[in-house]
Design a protein around this motif. Structure first.
Motif, PDB file in Angstrom:
ATOM      1  N   ASP A   1      -3.419  -2.875  -7.964  1.00 25.50           N
ATOM      2  CA  ASP A   1      -2.912  -3.991  -8.779  1.00 25.50           C
ATOM      3  C   ASP A   1      -2.511  -5.194  -7.933  1.00 25.50           C
ATOM      4  OD1 ASP A   1      -3.327  -2.563 -11.075  1.00 25.50           O
ATOM      5  OD2 ASP A   1      -1.265  -1.824 -11.217  1.00 25.50           O
ATOM      6  N   GLY A   2      -2.099  -4.950  -6.686  1.00 24.88           N
ATOM      7  CA  GLY A   2      -1.678  -6.053  -5.838  1.00 24.88           C
ATOM      8  C   GLY A   2      -2.821  -6.859  -5.247  1.00 24.88           C
ATOM      9  N   SER A   3      -4.051  -6.373  -5.394  1.00 28.09           N
ATOM     10  CA  SER A   3      -5.195  -7.069  -4.821  1.00 28.09           C
ATOM     11  C   SER A   3      -5.583  -8.281  -5.658  1.00 28.09           C
ATOM     12  CB  SER A   3      -6.396  -6.116  -4.719  1.00 28.09           C
ATOM     13  OG  SER A   3      -6.105  -5.023  -3.877  1.00 28.09           O
ATOM     14  N   ALA A   4      -6.092  -9.316  -4.992  1.00 23.35           N
ATOM     15  CA  ALA A   4      -6.551 -10.505  -5.693  1.00 23.35           C
ATOM     16  C   ALA A   4      -7.768 -10.183  -6.538  1.00 23.35           C
ATOM     17  CB  ALA A   4      -6.888 -11.609  -4.691  1.00 23.35           C
ATOM     18  N   ALA A   5      -7.909 -10.868  -7.651  1.00 21.50           N
ATOM     19  CA  ALA A   5      -9.021 -10.610  -8.571  1.00 21.50           C
ATOM     20  C   ALA A   5     -10.371 -10.816  -7.887  1.00 21.50           C
ATOM     21  CB  ALA A   5      -8.902 -11.512  -9.794  1.00 21.50           C
ATOM     22  N   PHE A   6     -10.481 -11.861  -7.048  1.00 18.83           N
ATOM     23  CA  PHE A   6     -11.741 -12.109  -6.361  1.00 18.83           C
ATOM     24  C   PHE A   6     -12.098 -10.955  -5.442  1.00 18.83           C
ATOM     25  CE2 PHE A   6     -13.897 -13.563  -2.496  1.00 18.83           C
ATOM     26  CZ  PHE A   6     -15.095 -13.996  -3.046  1.00 18.83           C
ATOM     27  N   ARG A   7     -11.118 -10.452  -4.688  1.00 22.74           N
ATOM     28  CA  ARG A   7     -11.373  -9.342  -3.771  1.00 22.74           C
ATOM     29  C   ARG A   7     -11.855  -8.112  -4.541  1.00 22.74           C
ATOM     30  NH1 ARG A   7      -9.820  -8.202   1.309  1.00 22.74           N
ATOM     31  NH2 ARG A   7      -8.489 -10.036   1.401  1.00 22.74           N
ATOM     32  N   LYS A   8     -11.236  -7.853  -5.689  1.00 21.92           N
ATOM     33  CA  LYS A   8     -11.623  -6.680  -6.487  1.00 21.92           C
ATOM     34  C   LYS A   8     -13.077  -6.762  -6.920  1.00 21.92           C
ATOM     35  CE  LYS A   8      -7.045  -5.719  -8.436  1.00 21.92           C
ATOM     36  NZ  LYS A   8      -6.255  -5.579  -9.675  1.00 21.92           N
ATOM     37  N   SER A   9     -13.520  -7.933  -7.351  1.00 19.53           N
ATOM     38  CA  SER A   9     -14.897  -8.074  -7.819  1.00 19.53           C
ATOM     39  C   SER A   9     -15.881  -8.162  -6.659  1.00 19.53           C
ATOM     40  CB  SER A   9     -15.022  -9.312  -8.717  1.00 19.53           C
ATOM     41  OG  SER A   9     -14.698 -10.498  -8.007  1.00 19.53           O
ATOM     42  N   PHE A  10     -15.494  -8.848  -5.587  1.00 21.58           N
ATOM     43  CA  PHE A  10     -16.378  -9.077  -4.452  1.00 21.58           C
ATOM     44  C   PHE A  10     -16.712  -7.773  -3.726  1.00 21.58           C
ATOM     45  CE2 PHE A  10     -17.167 -10.837  -0.088  1.00 21.58           C
ATOM     46  CZ  PHE A  10     -18.233 -11.656  -0.422  1.00 21.58           C
ATOM     47  N   CYS A  11     -15.748  -6.856  -3.675  1.00 20.47           N
ATOM     48  CA  CYS A  11     -15.929  -5.597  -2.943  1.00 20.47           C
ATOM     49  C   CYS A  11     -16.296  -4.431  -3.857  1.00 20.47           C
ATOM     50  CB  CYS A  11     -14.650  -5.257  -2.172  1.00 20.47           C
ATOM     51  SG  CYS A  11     -14.123  -6.533  -1.006  1.00 20.47           S
ATOM     52  N   ASN A  12     -16.555  -4.707  -5.109  1.00 24.13           N
ATOM     53  CA  ASN A  12     -16.888  -3.662  -6.078  1.00 24.13           C
ATOM     54  C   ASN A  12     -18.387  -3.711  -6.367  1.00 24.13           C
ATOM     55  OD1 ASN A  12     -17.032  -1.792  -8.114  1.00 24.13           O
ATOM     56  ND2 ASN A  12     -15.931  -3.018  -9.625  1.00 24.13           N
TER      57      ASN A  12
ATOM     58  N   HIS B   1     -10.712   7.352  -7.116  1.00 25.59           N
ATOM     59  CA  HIS B   1     -11.256   6.012  -6.890  1.00 25.59           C
ATOM     60  C   HIS B   1     -11.803   5.463  -8.208  1.00 25.59           C
ATOM     61  CE1 HIS B   1     -13.681   2.749  -5.301  1.00 25.59           C
ATOM     62  NE2 HIS B   1     -13.302   3.010  -4.067  1.00 25.59           N
ATOM     63  N   PRO B   2     -11.418   4.246  -8.588  1.00 31.84           N
ATOM     64  CA  PRO B   2     -11.760   3.747  -9.917  1.00 31.84           C
ATOM     65  C   PRO B   2     -13.177   3.207 -10.072  1.00 31.84           C
ATOM     66  CG  PRO B   2     -10.465   2.103  -8.767  1.00 31.84           C
ATOM     67  CD  PRO B   2     -10.516   3.310  -7.861  1.00 31.84           C
ATOM     68  N   HIS B   3     -13.910   3.023  -8.982  1.00 34.70           N
ATOM     69  CA  HIS B   3     -15.195   2.334  -9.094  1.00 34.70           C
ATOM     70  C   HIS B   3     -16.319   3.072  -8.377  1.00 34.70           C
ATOM     71  CE1 HIS B   3     -13.434  -1.003 -11.199  1.00 34.70           C
ATOM     72  NE2 HIS B   3     -12.513  -1.145 -10.257  1.00 34.70           N
ATOM     73  N   LEU B   4     -16.412   4.367  -8.630  1.00 33.64           N
ATOM     74  CA  LEU B   4     -17.495   5.186  -8.093  1.00 33.64           C
ATOM     75  C   LEU B   4     -18.254   5.826  -9.251  1.00 33.64           C
ATOM     76  CD1 LEU B   4     -15.572   7.080  -5.251  1.00 33.64           C
ATOM     77  CD2 LEU B   4     -17.005   5.034  -4.989  1.00 33.64           C
ATOM     78  N   ASP B   5     -19.551   6.005  -9.064  1.00 33.52           N
ATOM     79  CA  ASP B   5     -20.339   6.758 -10.034  1.00 33.52           C
ATOM     80  C   ASP B   5     -20.316   8.247  -9.721  1.00 33.52           C
ATOM     81  OD1 ASP B   5     -21.296   4.428 -11.465  1.00 33.52           O
ATOM     82  OD2 ASP B   5     -22.563   4.031  -9.719  1.00 33.52           O
ATOM     83  N   GLU B   6     -19.972   8.555  -8.479  1.00 34.40           N
ATOM     84  CA  GLU B   6     -19.985   9.945  -8.013  1.00 34.40           C
ATOM     85  C   GLU B   6     -19.057  10.047  -6.817  1.00 34.40           C
ATOM     86  OE1 GLU B   6     -23.380  12.855  -5.957  1.00 34.40           O
ATOM     87  OE2 GLU B   6     -23.994  11.134  -7.186  1.00 34.40           O
ATOM     88  N   ALA B   7     -18.282  11.116  -6.712  1.00 35.53           N
ATOM     89  CA  ALA B   7     -17.345  11.280  -5.597  1.00 35.53           C
ATOM     90  C   ALA B   7     -17.428  12.693  -5.040  1.00 35.53           C
ATOM     91  CB  ALA B   7     -15.917  10.974  -6.043  1.00 35.53           C
TER      92      ALA B   7
END
Length: 258
Positions: free
Chosen positions: A52-63, A83-89
């Motif tokens: 939640d503390g991450s900037a919105a741009f960083r979240k989208s840029f690194c996702n 991890h919230p942004h994986l298709d497989e872990a």
């Protein structure tokens, strides 16, 4: 306002500094990806850059979820399953075989992991096995000859954790893992991966000063040290190595033998 906000006022315009090493690293990763790729996040962790503390741009840029065909996360810590942004872990063993088929991956992203590799050659061989010909290994890691790498090697383990809490108090304690620094120079990367099997396009660079204790004088001192260091002693390695195809490797080997 933190000391970084005071020394890097541009952070308010987008949530990152002019010398943010993550943005520099992921700029090149973004330039390499395309929608049909299988991307592996090796050392994905819990996805702290999406907190939640991450900037919105960083979240989208690194996702990369939804921007490539499939995103696989691997980590020695079971927290990777959160991890919230994986298709497989997958949870993996340190130094073990990766749960991936031969030549099944287009790009491997490895952020702040290489310094924790105990057996470089086994690690490099496994990366080579799972990547397709033409695939990329992209890593961001401290440079052994930079001030962070030198400090980590000379400071005794008995005091390292206590000192870390002073110079980088906001770092989560659960993110501290054993470090070896056995492939944290451009030379050791080339040695482990091999010029006959890989083409190398990495470089050294300074990032936003860390380990300053969130004090103005600490930030100024670290910034000064970074500024006077020659290129081989810059703080970080940004590794971009591409797996050669079989014909290219064979041609190089014939030239060596001639």
């Amino acid at each position: 306002m933190t000391v970084v906000d005071r020394w890097r006022p541009e952070t308010a315009a987008g949530g990152f500094t002019r010398d943010d090493e993550d943005i520099a690293f992921y700029t090149r990763v973004n330039a390499l990806i395309h929608p049909e790729m299988v991307l592996v996040d090796l050392g994905a962790g819990r996805g702290s850059r999406f907190d939640d503390g991450s900037a919105a741009f960083r979240k989208s840029f690194c996702n990369f979820q939804g921007r490539v065909k499939h995103v696989v996360g691997l980590d020695v810590d079971p927290v990777v399953r959160e991890h919230p942004h994986l298709d497989e872990a997958h949870v993996i063993e340190p130094g073990g075989t990766l749960p991936l088929e031969d030549s099944s991956v287009d790009i491997i992203v490895c952020e702040w992991v290489v310094e924790h590799v105990e057996h470089p050659q086994e690690f490099a061989d496994e990366i080579h096995r799972v990547l397709k010909p033409g695939g990329w290994f992209c890593a961001l890691t401290p440079n052994s000859y930079g001030y962070v790498g030198i400090s980590n090697r000379i400071i005794p383990e008995s005091v390292k954790d206590r000192l870390m809490r002073i110079v980088w108090p906001e770092r989560p304690h659960e993110d501290v893992f054993p470090t070896y620094y056995r492939m944290n120079t451009m030379g050791s990367i080339r040695h482990a991966f091999g010029d006959d099997r890989w083409s190398h396009h990495g470089y050294t660079a300074n990032g936003t000063p860390r380990y300053h204790g969130n004090t103005a004088i600490g930030f100024a001192m670290v910034a000064f040290v970074q500024a006077i260091m020659p290129p081989p002693m810059r703080t970080n390695l940004l590794v971009f190595s591409q797996k050669r195809d079989i014909a290219e490797t064979a041609s190089l080997n014939r030239k060596k033998a001639a």
